[in-house]
Scaffold this active site. Structure first.
Site, PDB file in Angstrom:
ATOM      1  N   HIS A 176      -0.168   4.791   6.762  1.00  0.00           N
ATOM      2  CA  HIS A 176       0.569   5.071   5.521  1.00  0.00           C
ATOM      3  C   HIS A 176       0.884   6.209   6.200  1.00  0.00           C
ATOM      4  CE1 HIS A 176      -2.569   2.181   4.478  1.00  0.00           C
ATOM      5  NE2 HIS A 176      -1.150   1.628   3.585  1.00  0.00           N
TER       6      HIS A 176
ATOM      7  N   SER B 213       1.236  -0.838  -0.265  1.00  0.00           N
ATOM      8  CA  SER B 213      -0.418   0.506   0.098  1.00  0.00           C
ATOM      9  C   SER B 213       0.736   1.285  -0.083  1.00  0.00           C
ATOM     10  CB  SER B 213      -1.204  -0.508   1.228  1.00  0.00           C
ATOM     11  OG  SER B 213       0.065  -0.106   2.207  1.00  0.00           O
TER      12      SER B 213
ATOM     13  N   ASP C  79      -2.757   8.325   7.671  1.00  0.00           N
ATOM     14  CA  ASP C  79      -3.998   7.036   8.687  1.00  0.00           C
ATOM     15  C   ASP C  79      -3.168   6.757   9.380  1.00  0.00           C
ATOM     16  OD1 ASP C  79      -2.949   5.580   7.086  1.00  0.00           O
ATOM     17  OD2 ASP C  79      -4.790   4.386   5.884  1.00  0.00           O
TER      18      ASP C  79
END
Length: 379
Positions: free
Chosen positions: A325, A40, A322
């Protein structure tokens, strides 16, 4: 402190603008293509249509990205997005899931949120494209490039000039080893054994890439995931890093750096591997960032942003977007140092991306000069 942060951001943005202008003149990139493998931290939309809860194609993700949410797990650009800009690419490298309107000769992004080196990593949240599957997708693209260029040999020659960026491994800990309620790896392997098993599996995938043309590798080490808000909260440390998990990251990184040495010795004639030591940027002083222990957006239980809720307004002051990340501001800092590590030499080994690319340009010039000399001698 606010003045210090503003000064830092101005300097970073000026550096970005200067490099972008320098290398994007006439639209010429420093390498013909970039292929991206990872999780991600690099995903740009490959998870959007997967049956998984690990998605980010909704607001407030992408709030600072041109066009809004794309499937990037941050508020703006990822680290590799910014690096490709430094390399002179006018457009971002497209995700494998959506290359229909893109030039695959410029590269493809195969990264998938939740992915790991091990195939089972991340499956607790749904489908994921593991590193092995990403390589299978790359072989599909290589076949298409061979068709475009006219033969596998021409494709091989072209692909040898490209950059291969591999940033993966965090989920093998966060979404595998340190989740004993779902995975048995921590009862099978000691931390040392697990790191070695990951490196061996990663090594096999890197060799498979080499077989189909990869010659210039950027291998990104693990960040200090023990300092992410999600991990700290789950351990109830009240904002203190979880040293057990950081120790695992350092152990993996030491082995990855050793692998870089091993491969550089083994393939010294025609290949180059570099290591990006992400964990060297400790978060204790956070390099002037005001908030390093909390997320900018409002969070769901999964640690991802609640859809359509307004995030913090001072996003450039936050390390984390978040629970897991980083923000674009932190990505920018890491991208700058990855590309040109003059300000922090310990961040890259044995060289930074700029010098890796410069080495290739120098070899091309030497080859051209040698060919010209030989041609002149025969006339």
């Amino acid at each position: 402190m606010a003045s210090e942060t503003e000064t830092r951001l101005v300097m970073l943005l000026l550096f970005l603008a200067a490099n972008y202008m320098l290398h994007c003149v006439h639209g010429v990139s420093q390498v013909p293509c970039v292929f991206i493998f990872g999780d991600s931290l690099s995903d740009s939309g490959n998870n959007n249509e997967l049956p998984t809860t690990t998605k980010s194609n909704y607001r407030p993700y992408g709030i600072d990205f041109p066009g809004g949410p794309t499937g990037r797990f941050t508020n703006g650009r990822t680290e590799i997005d910014i690096i490709t800009q430094f390399l002179g690419f006018e457009k971002f490298i497209p995700p494998f899931a959506n290359t229909s309107d893109s030039d695959i000769l410029k590269g493809v992004n195969y990264a998938s949120g939740g992915a790991g080196i091990r195939n089972e990593t991340g499956l607790i949240t749904g489908a994921v494209i593991s590193l092995e599957s990403q390589l299978k997708n790359h072989k599909v693209i290589v076949s298409q490039i061979a068709t475009r260029l006219g033969s596998p040999d021409l494709a091989q020659q072209y692909l040898e000039k490209c950059l291969y960026y591999v940033n993966i491994g965090s989920n093998d800990y966060i979404a595998n080893y340190f989740l004993p309620q779902y995975y048995s790896t921590s009862s099978i392997y000691s931390p040392e054994q697990y790191a070695q098993a990951l490196i061996e599996e990663l090594s096999q995938n890197l060799l498979a890439l080499h077989d189909i043309g990869a010659r210039k590798y950027v291998l990104v080490g693990l960040g200090l995931f023990g300092c992410t808000p999600g991990v700290m909260y789950s351990h109830g440390t009240n904002g203190s890093c979880v040293e057990e998990e950081n120790a695992a990251a350092f152990n993996f990184n030491n082995k990855l750096k050793a692998l870089v040495d091993q491969f550089n010795n083994r393939f010294s004639a025609n290949s180059k591997f570099i290591f990006i030591h992400t964990a060297s940027k400790a978060l204790d002083n956070a390099h002037g960032f005001l908030v390093s222990t909390a997320a900018c957006c409002l969070l769901e239980l999964s640690g991802e942003c609640i859809p359509d809720r307004r995030p913090c307004y001072n996003r450039s002051d936050y390390v984390f977007w978040d629970d897991f990340h980083p923000t674009e501001a932190w990505n920018l800092l890491n991208a700058i140092t990855s590309y040109n590590s003059t300000i922090d030499p310990a961040f890259t080994y044995p060289m930074d991306i700029k010098h890796l690319v410069d080495c290739e340009i120098k070899r091309e010039l030497e080859f051209t000069n040698e060919s010209t000399s030989q041609l002149s001698a025969t006339e």
